[in-house]
Design a protein around this motif. Structure first.
Motif, PDB file in Angstrom:
ATOM      1  N   UNK A   3       0.877  -1.169   0.000  1.00 12.82           N
ATOM      2  CA  UNK A   3       0.000   0.000   0.000  1.00 12.82           C
ATOM      3  C   UNK A   3       0.913   1.217   0.000  1.00 12.82           C
ATOM      4  N   UNK A   4       0.697   2.109  -0.959  1.00 10.54           N
ATOM      5  CA  UNK A   4       1.552   3.275  -1.103  1.00 10.54           C
ATOM      6  C   UNK A   4       0.915   4.539  -0.586  1.00 10.54           C
ATOM      7  N   UNK A   5       1.449   5.641  -1.047  1.00 12.27           N
ATOM      8  CA  UNK A   5       1.029   6.951  -0.570  1.00 12.27           C
ATOM      9  C   UNK A   5       1.065   7.949  -1.710  1.00 12.27           C
ATOM     10  N   UNK A   6       0.079   8.778  -1.821  1.00 13.24           N
ATOM     11  CA  UNK A   6      -0.055   9.900  -2.744  1.00 13.24           C
ATOM     12  C   UNK A   6      -0.793   9.602  -4.049  1.00 13.24           C
ATOM     13  N   UNK A   7      -1.017   8.366  -4.391  1.00 13.18           N
ATOM     14  CA  UNK A   7      -1.821   8.003  -5.565  1.00 13.18           C
ATOM     15  C   UNK A   7      -1.374   8.723  -6.830  1.00 13.18           C
ATOM     16  N   UNK A  28      -5.797  15.175   0.143  1.00 11.37           N
ATOM     17  CA  UNK A  28      -6.740  16.054  -0.532  1.00 11.37           C
ATOM     18  C   UNK A  28      -6.174  17.472  -0.511  1.00 11.37           C
ATOM     19  N   UNK A  29      -5.313  17.850  -1.465  1.00  8.81           N
ATOM     20  CA  UNK A  29      -4.659  19.157  -1.405  1.00  8.81           C
ATOM     21  C   UNK A  29      -5.634  20.328  -1.388  1.00  8.81           C
ATOM     22  N   UNK A  30      -6.745  20.223  -2.075  1.00  9.91           N
ATOM     23  CA  UNK A  30      -7.735  21.304  -2.064  1.00  9.91           C
ATOM     24  C   UNK A  30      -8.319  21.518  -0.677  1.00  9.91           C
ATOM     25  N   UNK A  31      -8.592  20.415   0.015  1.00  4.64           N
ATOM     26  CA  UNK A  31      -9.133  20.504   1.372  1.00  4.64           C
ATOM     27  C   UNK A  31      -8.066  21.045   2.323  1.00  4.64           C
ATOM     28  N   UNK A  32      -6.820  20.590   2.152  1.00 10.79           N
ATOM     29  CA  UNK A  32      -5.726  21.081   2.986  1.00 10.79           C
ATOM     30  C   UNK A  32      -5.600  22.595   2.823  1.00 10.79           C
ATOM     31  N   UNK A  57      -8.406  11.621   4.213  1.00 15.02           N
ATOM     32  CA  UNK A  57      -7.693  11.090   3.054  1.00 15.02           C
ATOM     33  C   UNK A  57      -8.617  10.128   2.325  1.00 15.02           C
ATOM     34  N   UNK A  58      -8.242   9.779   1.113  1.00 15.52           N
ATOM     35  CA  UNK A  58      -9.016   8.805   0.332  1.00 15.52           C
ATOM     36  C   UNK A  58      -8.162   7.556   0.151  1.00 15.52           C
ATOM     37  N   UNK A  59      -8.798   6.429   0.053  1.00 16.76           N
ATOM     38  CA  UNK A  59      -8.119   5.192  -0.314  1.00 16.76           C
ATOM     39  C   UNK A  59      -8.354   4.984  -1.807  1.00 16.76           C
TER      40      UNK A  59
END
Length: 74
Positions: A3-7, A28-32, A57-59
């Motif tokens: 399982x990775x990170x950043x998609x 979610x950069x927009x939410x951040x 975050x999203x999976x």
């Protein structure tokens, strides 16, 4: 199973391709950005910011990659 990170696009391709990479956690950069600006505005309005601000975050897995591929661009 990996399982990775950043998609990233490469990660999504690997997930969809059935490799050992089965999912990624996507920020979610927009939410951040929105929560950051809201906290700054509140600070300047006299409200101290929270010590922690949670951002969901999203999976991203094979099902969501396929769903995104089938979605029409906006």
């Amino acid at each position: 199973m990996i399982v990775g990170y950043d998609a990233t696009p490469e990660g999504q391709k690997a997930i969809a391709g059935g490799t050992a990479l089965k999912a990624d956690v996507a920020q979610q950069p927009g939410v951040i950005g929105t929560k950051t600006i809201d906290a700054i505005a509140a600070y300047f309005a006299g409200t101290p910011p929270d010590a922690k601000v949670a951002v969901p975050v999203r999976i991203v897995d094979a099902d969501s990659v396929r769903a995104m591929a089938g979605a029409k661009p906006q």
